[in-house]
Design an enzyme around this catalytic site. Structure first.
Site, PDB file in Angstrom:
ATOM      1  N   CYS A 243      -6.593  -7.137 -11.533  1.00 15.19           N
ATOM      2  CA  CYS A 243      -5.687  -8.300 -11.474  1.00 15.19           C
ATOM      3  C   CYS A 243      -6.141  -9.396 -12.426  1.00 15.19           C
ATOM      4  O   CYS A 243      -5.313 -10.064 -13.049  1.00 15.19           O
ATOM      5  CB  CYS A 243      -5.587  -8.831 -10.041  1.00 15.19           C
ATOM      6  SG  CYS A 243      -4.595  -7.745  -9.009  1.00 15.19           S
TER       7      CYS A 243
ATOM      8  N   GLU B  63       0.824  -1.211   0.000  1.00 17.78           N
ATOM      9  CA  GLU B  63       0.000   0.000   0.000  1.00 17.78           C
ATOM     10  C   GLU B  63       0.858   1.261   0.000  1.00 17.78           C
ATOM     11  O   GLU B  63       2.078   1.194   0.194  1.00 17.78           O
ATOM     12  CB  GLU B  63      -0.946  -0.032   1.211  1.00 17.78           C
ATOM     13  CG  GLU B  63      -1.884  -1.223   1.125  1.00 17.78           C
ATOM     14  CD  GLU B  63      -2.942  -1.281   2.210  1.00 17.78           C
ATOM     15  OE1 GLU B  63      -2.815  -0.562   3.224  1.00 17.78           O
ATOM     16  OE2 GLU B  63      -3.897  -2.049   2.038  1.00 17.78           O
TER      17      GLU B  63
ATOM     18  N   GLU C  44      -1.484 -10.125  -6.120  1.00 16.14           N
ATOM     19  CA  GLU C  44      -1.462 -10.927  -7.351  1.00 16.14           C
ATOM     20  C   GLU C  44      -0.522 -10.314  -8.386  1.00 16.14           C
ATOM     21  O   GLU C  44       0.236 -11.025  -9.063  1.00 16.14           O
ATOM     22  CB  GLU C  44      -2.873 -10.999  -7.973  1.00 16.14           C
ATOM     23  CG  GLU C  44      -3.890 -11.731  -7.122  1.00 16.14           C
ATOM     24  CD  GLU C  44      -4.615 -10.836  -6.121  1.00 16.14           C
ATOM     25  OE1 GLU C  44      -4.031  -9.840  -5.652  1.00 16.14           O
ATOM     26  OE2 GLU C  44      -5.763 -11.159  -5.787  1.00 16.14           O
TER      27      GLU C  44
HETATM   28  N1  THU Z   1      -5.866  -6.379  -2.604  1.00 16.20           N
HETATM   29  C1  THU Z   1      -5.084  -7.365  -3.132  1.00 16.20           C
HETATM   30  O1  THU Z   1      -3.917  -7.529  -2.750  1.00 16.20           O
HETATM   31  N2  THU Z   1      -5.621  -8.141  -4.096  1.00 16.20           N
HETATM   32  C2  THU Z   1      -6.872  -8.000  -4.626  1.00 16.20           C
HETATM   33  O2  THU Z   1      -7.226  -8.694  -5.558  1.00 16.20           O
HETATM   34  C3  THU Z   1      -7.774  -7.005  -4.067  1.00 16.20           C
HETATM   35  C4  THU Z   1      -7.234  -6.140  -2.989  1.00 16.20           C
HETATM   36  C5  THU Z   1      -5.302  -5.524  -1.544  1.00 16.20           C
HETATM   37  C6  THU Z   1      -5.101  -4.114  -1.961  1.00 16.20           C
HETATM   38  C7  THU Z   1      -5.150  -3.384  -0.633  1.00 16.20           C
HETATM   39  O3  THU Z   1      -3.857  -3.374  -0.071  1.00 16.20           O
HETATM   40  C8  THU Z   1      -6.045  -4.246   0.245  1.00 16.20           C
HETATM   41  O4  THU Z   1      -6.171  -5.490  -0.440  1.00 16.20           O
HETATM   42  C9  THU Z   1      -7.420  -3.666   0.477  1.00 16.20           C
HETATM   43  O5  THU Z   1      -8.017  -3.289  -0.692  1.00 16.20           O
END
Ligand code: THU
Length: 128
Positions: A91, A46, A57
């Site tokens: 993704c 993040e 992913e």
């Molecule tokens: N996130 C993922 O890593 N993969 C996904 O397919 C959807 C969301 C993460 C992004 C963010 O850091 C957190 O989940 C909340 O949205």
């Protein structure tokens, strides 16, 4: 289940430890098994400017691609929550680029998971 897939599932669970998610506190780990039998794992990263966040992913995918592995067979995805998480739309489109027949394993625990076809999660993808 074959040993390689058990290893893949374990890798996704382990990968979420390195999630950098101070804003959402939602940890995601992903592990990709390539056509050549290699595993690449990643976690979500993040950023204070939220929209710059990168999903687990795509982190796993870019590690594989930048190592010369362009064909994916499986991706396993684990989270720190009780519910499993489907990959987001961005993704799904990104993963489609590197496999037409990808299988997506949503991991609840080492012994509890569900397998989906990427094609069922994204029946139509953008094509240039
Ligand atoms: N996130 C993922 O890593 N993969 C996904 O397919 C959807 C969301 C993460 C992004 C963010 O850091 C957190 O989940 C909340 O949205």
């Amino acid at each position: 289940m074959e040993n390689k897939l058990i290893e893949l599932i374990k890798s996704s669970i382990k990968a979420k430890r390195n999630s950098y998610s101070p804003y959402s506190k939602f940890k995601v780990g992903a592990a990709i098994l390539t056509k050549h039998g290699k595993i690449f794992a990643g976690a979500n990263i993040e950023c204070a400017s939220y929209s710059l966040t990168i999903c687990a992913e795509r982190v796993a995918a870019v590690k594989a691609i930048s190592s010369g592995e362009l064909k994916f067979k499986y991706i396993a995805i684990a989270t720190n929550k009780k519910q499993v998480a489907f990959p987001c739309g961005a993704c799904l489109q990104f993963l489609t680029e590197f496999s037409s027949n990808l299988k997506v394993i949503l991991v609840k625990s080492e012994k509890e998971y569900k397998i989906f076809d990427l094609k069922d999660l994204l029946p139509q993808n953008f094509v240039l």
